[in-house]
Design a protein around this motif. Structure first.
Motif, PDB file in Angstrom:
ATOM      1  N   SER A  52       9.249  -7.289   5.889  1.00 27.23           N
ATOM      2  CA  SER A  52       8.647  -5.974   5.728  1.00 27.23           C
ATOM      3  C   SER A  52       9.530  -5.208   4.752  1.00 27.23           C
ATOM      4  CB  SER A  52       8.563  -5.265   7.079  1.00 27.23           C
ATOM      5  OG  SER A  52       7.928  -4.018   6.936  1.00 27.23           O
ATOM      6  N   GLU A  55      10.101  -1.713   2.186  1.00 26.96           N
ATOM      7  CA  GLU A  55       9.769  -0.328   1.848  1.00 26.96           C
ATOM      8  C   GLU A  55      10.393  -0.021   0.499  1.00 26.96           C
ATOM      9  OE1 GLU A  55      11.083   2.285   4.929  1.00 26.96           O
ATOM     10  OE2 GLU A  55      10.054   1.153   6.495  1.00 26.96           O
ATOM     11  N   SER A  62       6.451   8.391  -4.855  1.00 27.49           N
ATOM     12  CA  SER A  62       5.543   7.814  -3.854  1.00 27.49           C
ATOM     13  C   SER A  62       6.313   6.770  -3.054  1.00 27.49           C
ATOM     14  CB  SER A  62       4.343   7.161  -4.529  1.00 27.49           C
ATOM     15  OG  SER A  62       3.577   8.132  -5.222  1.00 27.49           O
ATOM     16  N   HIS A  63       5.901   6.589  -1.811  1.00 28.13           N
ATOM     17  CA  HIS A  63       6.543   5.624  -0.919  1.00 28.13           C
ATOM     18  C   HIS A  63       5.542   4.524  -0.574  1.00 28.13           C
ATOM     19  CE1 HIS A  63      10.142   8.093  -0.224  1.00 28.13           C
ATOM     20  NE2 HIS A  63       9.304   9.082  -0.479  1.00 28.13           N
ATOM     21  N   TYR A  64       6.019   3.291  -0.653  1.00 26.59           N
ATOM     22  CA  TYR A  64       5.172   2.128  -0.413  1.00 26.59           C
ATOM     23  C   TYR A  64       5.734   1.276   0.705  1.00 26.59           C
ATOM     24  CZ  TYR A  64       2.325   3.016  -4.481  1.00 26.59           C
ATOM     25  OH  TYR A  64       1.450   3.586  -5.359  1.00 26.59           O
ATOM     26  N   ARG A  65       4.828   0.573   1.358  1.00 22.94           N
ATOM     27  CA  ARG A  65       5.167  -0.460   2.334  1.00 22.94           C
ATOM     28  C   ARG A  65       4.565  -1.762   1.838  1.00 22.94           C
ATOM     29  NH1 ARG A  65       5.070   0.317   7.912  1.00 22.94           N
ATOM     30  NH2 ARG A  65       5.860  -1.793   7.772  1.00 22.94           N
ATOM     31  N   CYS A  66       5.221  -2.845   2.171  1.00 20.16           N
ATOM     32  CA  CYS A  66       4.705  -4.160   1.822  1.00 20.16           C
ATOM     33  C   CYS A  66       5.053  -5.134   2.930  1.00 20.16           C
ATOM     34  CB  CYS A  66       5.302  -4.650   0.498  1.00 20.16           C
ATOM     35  SG  CYS A  66       4.667  -6.271  -0.013  1.00 20.16           S
ATOM     36  N   ASP A  67       4.046  -5.769   3.496  1.00 22.64           N
ATOM     37  CA  ASP A  67       4.253  -6.818   4.491  1.00 22.64           C
ATOM     38  C   ASP A  67       3.973  -8.156   3.841  1.00 22.64           C
ATOM     39  OD1 ASP A  67       4.921  -5.061   6.516  1.00 22.64           O
ATOM     40  OD2 ASP A  67       2.900  -4.990   7.362  1.00 22.64           O
ATOM     41  N   TRP A 114       0.846  -1.192   0.000  1.00 20.39           N
ATOM     42  CA  TRP A 114       0.000   0.000   0.000  1.00 20.39           C
ATOM     43  C   TRP A 114       0.883   1.244   0.000  1.00 20.39           C
ATOM     44  CZ3 TRP A 114       1.312  -2.905   4.101  1.00 20.39           C
ATOM     45  CH2 TRP A 114       1.832  -2.267   5.228  1.00 20.39           C
ATOM     46  N   ALA A 130       2.223   4.433   1.411  1.00 17.27           N
ATOM     47  CA  ALA A 130       2.358   5.137   2.684  1.00 17.27           C
ATOM     48  C   ALA A 130       2.325   6.649   2.454  1.00 17.27           C
ATOM     49  CB  ALA A 130       3.664   4.736   3.371  1.00 17.27           C
ATOM     50  N   HIS A 131       2.779   7.070   1.261  1.00 20.33           N
ATOM     51  CA  HIS A 131       2.740   8.482   0.860  1.00 20.33           C
ATOM     52  C   HIS A 131       2.640   8.536  -0.657  1.00 20.33           C
ATOM     53  CE1 HIS A 131       3.717  12.701   0.338  1.00 20.33           C
ATOM     54  NE2 HIS A 131       4.602  12.332  -0.560  1.00 20.33           N
ATOM     55  N   ARG A 132       1.639   9.228  -1.144  1.00 22.22           N
ATOM     56  CA  ARG A 132       1.463   9.397  -2.592  1.00 22.22           C
ATOM     57  C   ARG A 132       1.835  10.807  -2.991  1.00 22.22           C
ATOM     58  NH1 ARG A 132      -4.498   7.076  -3.701  1.00 22.22           N
ATOM     59  NH2 ARG A 132      -4.232   8.409  -5.522  1.00 22.22           N
TER      60      ARG A 132
END
Length: 161
Positions: free
Chosen positions: A145, A147, A129-134, A120, A122-124
């Motif tokens: 985890s 980033e 844009s910054h994403y996180r993925c678990d 998803w 985390a910042h668009r």
């Protein structure tokens, strides 16, 4: 018989693909499923704006490293695919994107498990844009985890990408 194609935004295309309502003539400006996803047998199981969930049946006998566990590079590829799929839902005609970094934190080993990567935004931002993925095992335990920062390319920078 003439076949007409319907050009869809990426999100709508992936939603139809996921729910089984994609028609023969439905197309989008990006390539789905991707070649790497077909090779590694990734499956999109959920999709929304700037969010994607991808699954993989991981097995160390197929995806293993020298220690006999699932290779961390496969976990990075799974996360990168989920992040890329999430970001692609924001792309318009004439836009593309690329990852500019990726940081993985590995939390526990995997030998054999259905893995679920949930990515998803985390910042668009307009450009970055910054994403996180678990990534979780089927028992619900967090495996890794990740980033990543993604840059959106437009105009001449997007051509051929």
């Amino acid at each position: 018989m003439t076949t007409f194609s319907t050009h869809l935004p990426v999100l709508k295309y992936l939603q139809r693909q996921l729910d089984g309502t994609l028609a023969d003539g439905d197309v989008t400006h990006m390539s789905y499923p991707t070649a790497i996803s077909k090779l590694l047998k990734f499956r999109i199981v959920a999709i929304a704006e700037a969010m994607a969930v991808i699954e993989l049946d991981a097995d160390a006998t197929v995806h293993g490293n020298q220690q006999g566990t699932v290779h961390g590079g496969l976990l990075c590829e799974l996360a990168d695919a989920a992040i890329g799929t999430a970001h692609s839902t924001l792309m318009h005609e004439g836009e593309s994107f690329t990852s500019i970094d990726l940081k993985a934190t590995f939390l526990r080993p995997v030998w054999q498990s259905r893995l679920r990567a949930h990515a998803w935004a985390a910042h668009r931002g307009r450009t970055i844009s910054h994403y996180r993925c678990d990534i979780q095992r089927e028992d619900g335990k967090l495996v890794a985890s990740i980033e990543s920062a993604v840059i959106t390319l437009r105009g001449d920078h997007a051509k051929g990408r």
